[in-house]
Design a protein around this motif. Structure first.
Motif, PDB file in Angstrom:
ATOM      1  N   ALA A  47     -32.275 -22.836 -26.278  1.00  9.45           N
ATOM      2  CA  ALA A  47     -32.176 -22.703 -24.818  1.00  9.45           C
ATOM      3  C   ALA A  47     -30.801 -22.180 -24.437  1.00  9.45           C
ATOM      4  CB  ALA A  47     -32.412 -24.057 -24.152  1.00  9.45           C
ATOM      5  N   ASP A  48     -30.759 -21.534 -23.290  1.00 10.03           N
ATOM      6  CA  ASP A  48     -29.480 -21.040 -22.776  1.00 10.03           C
ATOM      7  C   ASP A  48     -29.357 -21.487 -21.322  1.00 10.03           C
ATOM      8  OD1 ASP A  48     -27.063 -19.707 -22.640  1.00 10.03           O
ATOM      9  OD2 ASP A  48     -27.998 -17.842 -21.972  1.00 10.03           O
ATOM     10  N   PRO A  49     -28.471 -22.389 -21.018  1.00 10.83           N
ATOM     11  CA  PRO A  49     -27.533 -23.092 -21.893  1.00 10.83           C
ATOM     12  C   PRO A  49     -28.255 -24.155 -22.730  1.00 10.83           C
ATOM     13  CG  PRO A  49     -27.340 -23.973 -19.683  1.00 10.83           C
ATOM     14  CD  PRO A  49     -28.325 -22.833 -19.618  1.00 10.83           C
ATOM     15  N   ILE A  50     -27.627 -24.563 -23.804  1.00 16.41           N
ATOM     16  CA  ILE A  50     -28.225 -25.544 -24.711  1.00 16.41           C
ATOM     17  C   ILE A  50     -28.515 -26.842 -23.973  1.00 16.41           C
ATOM     18  CG2 ILE A  50     -27.769 -27.003 -26.722  1.00 16.41           C
ATOM     19  CD1 ILE A  50     -26.328 -24.588 -27.964  1.00 16.41           C
ATOM     20  N   PHE A  51     -27.595 -27.290 -23.144  1.00 14.52           N
ATOM     21  CA  PHE A  51     -27.785 -28.533 -22.388  1.00 14.52           C
ATOM     22  C   PHE A  51     -27.598 -28.255 -20.914  1.00 14.52           C
ATOM     23  CE2 PHE A  51     -26.055 -32.355 -20.362  1.00 14.52           C
ATOM     24  CZ  PHE A  51     -27.113 -33.226 -20.587  1.00 14.52           C
ATOM     25  N   MET A  52     -28.539 -28.722 -20.125  1.00 12.03           N
ATOM     26  CA  MET A  52     -28.426 -28.636 -18.674  1.00 12.03           C
ATOM     27  C   MET A  52     -28.865 -29.992 -18.123  1.00 12.03           C
ATOM     28  SD  MET A  52     -30.283 -26.047 -15.996  1.00 12.03           S
ATOM     29  CE  MET A  52     -29.469 -24.597 -16.611  1.00 12.03           C
ATOM     30  N   VAL A  53     -28.011 -30.615 -17.351  1.00  7.09           N
ATOM     31  CA  VAL A  53     -28.223 -31.983 -16.891  1.00  7.09           C
ATOM     32  C   VAL A  53     -29.564 -32.172 -16.200  1.00  7.09           C
ATOM     33  CG1 VAL A  53     -27.343 -33.783 -15.354  1.00  7.09           C
ATOM     34  CG2 VAL A  53     -25.753 -32.423 -16.698  1.00  7.09           C
ATOM     35  N   ASN A  54     -29.929 -31.295 -15.314  1.00  5.21           N
ATOM     36  CA  ASN A  54     -31.135 -31.488 -14.505  1.00  5.21           C
ATOM     37  C   ASN A  54     -32.342 -30.697 -14.998  1.00  5.21           C
ATOM     38  OD1 ASN A  54     -30.010 -33.334 -12.707  1.00  5.21           O
ATOM     39  ND2 ASN A  54     -29.010 -31.681 -11.593  1.00  5.21           N
ATOM     40  N   ARG A  55     -32.364 -30.375 -16.284  1.00  6.43           N
ATOM     41  CA  ARG A  55     -33.510 -29.633 -16.826  1.00  6.43           C
ATOM     42  C   ARG A  55     -34.474 -30.609 -17.498  1.00  6.43           C
ATOM     43  NH1 ARG A  55     -31.706 -25.035 -20.300  1.00  6.43           N
ATOM     44  NH2 ARG A  55     -31.128 -26.653 -21.776  1.00  6.43           N
ATOM     45  N   CYS A  56     -35.734 -30.503 -17.157  1.00  2.00           N
ATOM     46  CA  CYS A  56     -36.770 -31.316 -17.775  1.00  2.00           C
ATOM     47  C   CYS A  56     -37.168 -30.674 -19.102  1.00  2.00           C
ATOM     48  CB  CYS A  56     -37.968 -31.417 -16.848  1.00  2.00           C
ATOM     49  SG  CYS A  56     -39.334 -32.344 -17.546  1.00  2.00           S
ATOM     50  N   SER A  57     -37.087 -31.426 -20.179  1.00  2.00           N
ATOM     51  CA  SER A  57     -37.430 -30.904 -21.500  1.00  2.00           C
ATOM     52  C   SER A  57     -38.921 -30.622 -21.632  1.00  2.00           C
ATOM     53  CB  SER A  57     -37.033 -31.908 -22.591  1.00  2.00           C
ATOM     54  OG  SER A  57     -35.653 -32.085 -22.620  1.00  2.00           O
ATOM     55  N   ILE A  58     -39.746 -31.448 -21.010  1.00  2.00           N
ATOM     56  CA  ILE A  58     -41.190 -31.313 -21.144  1.00  2.00           C
ATOM     57  C   ILE A  58     -41.640 -30.015 -20.482  1.00  2.00           C
ATOM     58  CG2 ILE A  58     -43.442 -32.363 -20.644  1.00  2.00           C
ATOM     59  CD1 ILE A  58     -41.689 -33.992 -22.595  1.00  2.00           C
ATOM     60  N   GLY A  59     -42.309 -29.197 -21.269  1.00  2.00           N
ATOM     61  CA  GLY A  59     -42.790 -27.921 -20.763  1.00  2.00           C
ATOM     62  C   GLY A  59     -41.760 -26.811 -20.805  1.00  2.00           C
ATOM     63  N   PHE A  60     -40.520 -27.120 -21.158  1.00  2.00           N
ATOM     64  CA  PHE A  60     -39.480 -26.090 -21.206  1.00  2.00           C
ATOM     65  C   PHE A  60     -39.185 -25.667 -22.639  1.00  2.00           C
ATOM     66  CE2 PHE A  60     -35.167 -24.472 -21.423  1.00  2.00           C
ATOM     67  CZ  PHE A  60     -35.181 -23.525 -20.416  1.00  2.00           C
ATOM     68  N   HIS A  61     -38.885 -26.623 -23.495  1.00  2.00           N
ATOM     69  CA  HIS A  61     -38.561 -26.317 -24.887  1.00  2.00           C
ATOM     70  C   HIS A  61     -39.840 -26.185 -25.707  1.00  2.00           C
ATOM     71  CE1 HIS A  61     -34.364 -27.086 -24.047  1.00  2.00           C
ATOM     72  NE2 HIS A  61     -34.672 -28.277 -23.553  1.00  2.00           N
ATOM     73  N   PRO A  62     -39.852 -25.306 -26.713  1.00  2.00           N
ATOM     74  CA  PRO A  62     -41.088 -25.066 -27.490  1.00  2.00           C
ATOM     75  C   PRO A  62     -41.695 -26.320 -28.113  1.00  2.00           C
ATOM     76  CG  PRO A  62     -39.386 -23.467 -28.085  1.00  2.00           C
ATOM     77  CD  PRO A  62     -38.756 -24.449 -27.150  1.00  2.00           C
ATOM     78  N   LEU A  63     -40.891 -27.173 -28.704  1.00  2.00           N
ATOM     79  CA  LEU A  63     -41.423 -28.372 -29.347  1.00  2.00           C
ATOM     80  C   LEU A  63     -41.686 -29.501 -28.351  1.00  2.00           C
ATOM     81  CD1 LEU A  63     -39.308 -28.365 -32.634  1.00  2.00           C
ATOM     82  CD2 LEU A  63     -41.668 -27.602 -32.293  1.00  2.00           C
ATOM     83  N   HIS A  64     -41.405 -29.233 -27.079  1.00  2.00           N
ATOM     84  CA  HIS A  64     -41.701 -30.172 -26.000  1.00  2.00           C
ATOM     85  C   HIS A  64     -42.779 -29.590 -25.076  1.00  2.00           C
ATOM     86  CE1 HIS A  64     -37.825 -31.664 -27.367  1.00  2.00           C
ATOM     87  NE2 HIS A  64     -37.970 -32.749 -26.622  1.00  2.00           N
ATOM     88  N   SER A  65     -43.456 -28.540 -25.539  1.00  2.00           N
ATOM     89  CA  SER A  65     -44.494 -27.888 -24.732  1.00  2.00           C
ATOM     90  C   SER A  65     -45.769 -28.728 -24.749  1.00  2.00           C
ATOM     91  CB  SER A  65     -44.785 -26.491 -25.281  1.00  2.00           C
ATOM     92  OG  SER A  65     -45.434 -26.591 -26.548  1.00  2.00           O
ATOM     93  N   TYR A  66     -46.647 -28.430 -23.807  1.00  2.00           N
ATOM     94  CA  TYR A  66     -47.909 -29.165 -23.749  1.00  2.00           C
ATOM     95  C   TYR A  66     -48.778 -28.876 -24.974  1.00  2.00           C
ATOM     96  CZ  TYR A  66     -46.374 -30.250 -19.070  1.00  2.00           C
ATOM     97  OH  TYR A  66     -45.634 -30.702 -18.008  1.00  2.00           O
ATOM     98  N   TYR A  67     -48.677 -27.668 -25.521  1.00  2.00           N
ATOM     99  CA  TYR A  67     -49.411 -27.345 -26.753  1.00  2.00           C
ATOM    100  C   TYR A  67     -48.910 -28.195 -27.914  1.00  2.00           C
ATOM    101  CZ  TYR A  67     -51.051 -23.285 -24.159  1.00  2.00           C
ATOM    102  OH  TYR A  67     -51.626 -22.477 -23.213  1.00  2.00           O
ATOM    103  N   ALA A  68     -47.595 -28.294 -28.046  1.00  2.00           N
ATOM    104  CA  ALA A  68     -47.015 -29.108 -29.117  1.00  2.00           C
ATOM    105  C   ALA A  68     -47.417 -30.575 -28.943  1.00  2.00           C
ATOM    106  CB  ALA A  68     -45.495 -28.967 -29.126  1.00  2.00           C
TER     107      ALA A  68
END
Length: 103
Positions: A47-68
Motif C-alpha cells: 500500500a502507498d502509504p504503508i500505514f494510514m491511521v484512518n484506513r480500513c484494512s478490510i476490503g483495501f489490502h489484498p489479503l484482507h479482501s472479501y475474496y481472501a
C-alpha cells in the motif's frame, strides 16, 4: 488510546483464549499458529502509504479482501487448516472492529 489497547489485545491475547477453548489438547501450538497468521499483514507493504491511521484494512489490502476472507472461511472445513483459518478469520474480525471505530 482504548481502541489501540483493544486492537493489540485482540491480536495477541484473544487468540490464546481461543486456542485454549477450542484446541485445548494442543493450545500452545494453536496459539503460536494463530499468532503466526498475523503475517497476513504483509500485504500492508504494497500500500502507498504503508500505514494510514484512518484506513480500513478490510476490503483495501489484498489479503484482507472479501475474496481472501471467503478462502479463509473455506479453510475451516479442513482439519489440517482449521487452526490457521480460525487465526486468519479472527484477525479479520479484529481489523473489522477497527473499521467500526473509524466510522
Amino acid at each position: 488510546m482504548f481502541p489501540q489497547i483493544l486492537h493489540y489485545t485482540l491480536h495477541f491475547l484473544a487468540p490464546g483464549l481461543l486456542a485454549y477453548v477450542f484446541f485445548r489438547s494442543k493450545w500452545k501450538l494453536a496459539w503460536g499458529i494463530m499468532l503466526a497468521t498475523m503475517f497476513v499483514d504483509i500485504d500492508h507493504l504494497v500500500a502507498d502509504p504503508i500505514f494510514m491511521v484512518n484506513r480500513c484494512s478490510i476490503g483495501f489490502h489484498p489479503l484482507h479482501s472479501y475474496y481472501a476472507i471467503g478462502v479463509y472461511f473455506l479453510l475451516l472445513f479442513f482439519k489440517k487448516t482449521r487452526i490457521i483459518a480460525v487465526g486468519l478469520l479472527f484477525h479479520m474480525v479484529t481489523d473489522a472492529i477497527d473499521c467500526l471505530w473509524m466510522a
